[in-house]
Design a protein around this motif. Structure first.
Motif, PDB file in Angstrom:
ATOM      1  N   ARG A  51      -0.730 -12.773   9.170  1.00 40.37           N
ATOM      2  CA  ARG A  51      -0.790 -14.132   9.762  1.00 40.37           C
ATOM      3  C   ARG A  51       0.261 -14.280  10.885  1.00 40.37           C
ATOM      4  N   ARG A  52       1.399 -14.009  10.986  1.00 41.23           N
ATOM      5  CA  ARG A  52       2.424 -14.113  11.782  1.00 41.23           C
ATOM      6  C   ARG A  52       1.811 -13.920  13.269  1.00 41.23           C
ATOM      7  N   ASP A  53       1.229 -13.002  13.583  1.00 44.22           N
ATOM      8  CA  ASP A  53       0.773 -12.517  14.804  1.00 44.22           C
ATOM      9  C   ASP A  53      -0.509 -11.790  14.885  1.00 44.22           C
ATOM     10  N   GLY A  54      -1.252 -12.046  13.853  1.00 42.55           N
ATOM     11  CA  GLY A  54      -2.653 -11.763  13.940  1.00 42.55           C
ATOM     12  C   GLY A  54      -2.872  -9.940  13.983  1.00 42.55           C
ATOM     13  N   SER A  55      -1.814  -9.448  13.839  1.00 39.66           N
ATOM     14  CA  SER A  55      -2.076  -7.956  14.091  1.00 39.66           C
ATOM     15  C   SER A  55      -2.836  -7.472  12.946  1.00 39.66           C
ATOM     16  N   SER A  56      -3.683  -6.504  12.719  1.00 40.08           N
ATOM     17  CA  SER A  56      -4.178  -5.779  11.862  1.00 40.08           C
ATOM     18  C   SER A  56      -3.836  -4.532  11.536  1.00 40.08           C
ATOM     19  N   PHE A  57      -3.879  -3.882  10.200  1.00 40.58           N
ATOM     20  CA  PHE A  57      -3.116  -2.738   9.743  1.00 40.58           C
ATOM     21  C   PHE A  57      -4.486  -2.139   8.865  1.00 40.58           C
ATOM     22  N   THR A  58      -4.486  -0.755   8.866  1.00 45.42           N
ATOM     23  CA  THR A  58      -5.422  -0.171   7.962  1.00 45.42           C
ATOM     24  C   THR A  58      -4.826   0.899   7.554  1.00 45.42           C
ATOM     25  N   ALA A  59      -5.242   1.298   6.184  1.00 47.68           N
ATOM     26  CA  ALA A  59      -4.667   2.311   5.445  1.00 47.68           C
ATOM     27  C   ALA A  59      -4.997   3.675   5.756  1.00 47.68           C
ATOM     28  N   ASP A  60      -4.144   4.413   5.938  1.00 51.72           N
ATOM     29  CA  ASP A  60      -4.444   5.901   6.519  1.00 51.72           C
ATOM     30  C   ASP A  60      -5.641   6.571   6.048  1.00 51.72           C
ATOM     31  N   CYS A  94     -12.199  -9.160  -1.046  1.00 54.77           N
ATOM     32  CA  CYS A  94     -11.064  -9.808   0.123  1.00 54.77           C
ATOM     33  C   CYS A  94     -10.313 -10.693  -0.516  1.00 54.77           C
ATOM     34  N   ALA A  95      -9.049 -10.918   0.148  1.00 52.69           N
ATOM     35  CA  ALA A  95      -8.120 -11.886  -0.538  1.00 52.69           C
ATOM     36  C   ALA A  95      -6.806 -12.151   0.406  1.00 52.69           C
ATOM     37  N   THR A  96      -6.306 -12.938  -0.013  1.00 58.33           N
ATOM     38  CA  THR A  96      -4.981 -13.592   0.803  1.00 58.33           C
ATOM     39  C   THR A  96      -4.048 -12.403   0.485  1.00 58.33           C
ATOM     40  N   VAL A  97      -3.210 -12.156   1.281  1.00 59.16           N
ATOM     41  CA  VAL A  97      -2.242 -11.022   1.513  1.00 59.16           C
ATOM     42  C   VAL A  97      -1.117 -11.369   1.775  1.00 59.16           C
ATOM     43  N   ARG A  98       0.061 -10.787   1.389  1.00 63.43           N
ATOM     44  CA  ARG A  98       1.517 -10.794   1.955  1.00 63.43           C
ATOM     45  C   ARG A  98       1.777  -9.530   2.442  1.00 63.43           C
ATOM     46  N   VAL A  99       1.993  -9.433   3.673  1.00 68.19           N
ATOM     47  CA  VAL A  99       2.390  -8.282   4.381  1.00 68.19           C
ATOM     48  C   VAL A  99       3.740  -8.056   4.508  1.00 68.19           C
ATOM     49  N   TYR A 100       4.104  -6.952   4.291  1.00 70.12           N
ATOM     50  CA  TYR A 100       5.695  -6.688   4.278  1.00 70.12           C
ATOM     51  C   TYR A 100       5.977  -5.209   5.318  1.00 70.12           C
ATOM     52  N   GLY A 101       7.152  -5.127   5.581  1.00 69.05           N
ATOM     53  CA  GLY A 101       7.565  -3.846   6.068  1.00 69.05           C
ATOM     54  C   GLY A 101       7.448  -3.990   7.596  1.00 69.05           C
ATOM     55  N   ARG A 102       8.362  -3.118   8.373  1.00 60.11           N
ATOM     56  CA  ARG A 102       8.208  -3.195   9.724  1.00 60.11           C
ATOM     57  C   ARG A 102       7.266  -2.716  10.287  1.00 60.11           C
ATOM     58  N   ASP A 103       6.394  -1.785   9.723  1.00 57.34           N
ATOM     59  CA  ASP A 103       5.145  -1.158  10.147  1.00 57.34           C
ATOM     60  C   ASP A 103       3.929  -2.174   9.522  1.00 57.34           C
ATOM     61  N   GLY A 104       4.157  -3.170   8.888  1.00 55.85           N
ATOM     62  CA  GLY A 104       3.147  -3.875   8.436  1.00 55.85           C
ATOM     63  C   GLY A 104       2.190  -3.231   7.196  1.00 55.85           C
ATOM     64  N   MET A 105       2.715  -2.302   6.548  1.00 52.02           N
ATOM     65  CA  MET A 105       1.891  -1.398   5.920  1.00 52.02           C
ATOM     66  C   MET A 105       2.123  -1.471   4.237  1.00 52.02           C
ATOM     67  N   GLU A 106       2.842  -2.685   3.714  1.00 54.68           N
ATOM     68  CA  GLU A 106       3.238  -2.814   2.484  1.00 54.68           C
ATOM     69  C   GLU A 106       2.591  -4.158   2.236  1.00 54.68           C
ATOM     70  N   TRP A 107       1.662  -4.317   1.149  1.00 56.30           N
ATOM     71  CA  TRP A 107       0.756  -5.344   1.019  1.00 56.30           C
ATOM     72  C   TRP A 107       0.682  -5.820  -0.414  1.00 56.30           C
ATOM     73  N   GLU A 108       0.707  -7.211  -0.533  1.00 56.62           N
ATOM     74  CA  GLU A 108       0.613  -7.714  -1.709  1.00 56.62           C
ATOM     75  C   GLU A 108      -0.634  -8.801  -1.800  1.00 56.62           C
ATOM     76  N   PHE A 109      -1.617  -8.324  -2.418  1.00 60.43           N
ATOM     77  CA  PHE A 109      -2.686  -9.123  -2.428  1.00 60.43           C
ATOM     78  C   PHE A 109      -2.529 -10.290  -3.437  1.00 60.43           C
ATOM     79  N   ASP A 110      -2.860 -11.599  -3.454  1.00 58.52           N
ATOM     80  CA  ASP A 110      -2.538 -12.433  -4.377  1.00 58.52           C
ATOM     81  C   ASP A 110      -3.639 -13.299  -4.843  1.00 58.52           C
ATOM     82  N   HIS A 111      -4.590 -13.625  -4.018  1.00 60.57           N
ATOM     83  CA  HIS A 111      -5.868 -14.528  -4.433  1.00 60.57           C
ATOM     84  C   HIS A 111      -7.117 -14.015  -3.795  1.00 60.57           C
TER      85      HIS A 111
END
Length: 122
Positions: A51-60, A94-111
């Motif tokens: 959400r913060r900057d609209g960046s996208s992240f994809t699992a390896d 699909c879900a709302t998600v909390r994105v963590y980590g400096r690389d944005g690769m830690e996710w917590e899906f919540d709804h």
């Protein structure tokens, strides 16, 4: 409420576009992502928008094959999947998600809402 759609039966090597539709709120104001759940396997996060900057992240594990996109006019977040493999078979959410980590690769899906079944088989 979130609703995933677009799943189905596809042959190995094929493509599918999943779509996430929101009702009652604008997806652009939230971090939204996709995860999948296969029988007997752990939930696997696939891709998300921060959400913060609209960046996208994809699992390896799916990078290079899965692409997340959003259409703020349609209020959708899509997941384009290509070069599908039998091991991609799962229910996709699909879900709302909390994105963590400096690389944005830690996710917590919540709804999340109802998922959509993807079956890759010949």
């Amino acid at each position: 409420q979130l609703q995933a759609s677009g799943g189905g039966l596809v042959q190995p090597g094929g493509s599918l576009r999943l779509s996430c539709q929101a009702s009652g709120f604008a997806l652009e104001n939230w971090a939204i992502g996709w995860f999948r759940q296969a029988p007997g396997k752990e939930r696997e996060g696939l891709s998300c928008f921060r959400r913060r900057d609209g960046s996208s992240f994809t699992a390896d594990s799916v990078k290079g094959r899965f692409t997340i996109s959003r259409d703020n006019v349609k209020n959708t977040v899509d997941l384009l999947m290509s070069k599908l493999k039998p091991e991609d078979s799962a229910v996709y959410y699909c879900a709302t998600v909390r994105v963590y980590g400096r690389d944005g690769m830690e996710w917590e899906f919540d709804h999340w809402g109802q998922g959509t079944q993807v079956t890759v088989s010949s």
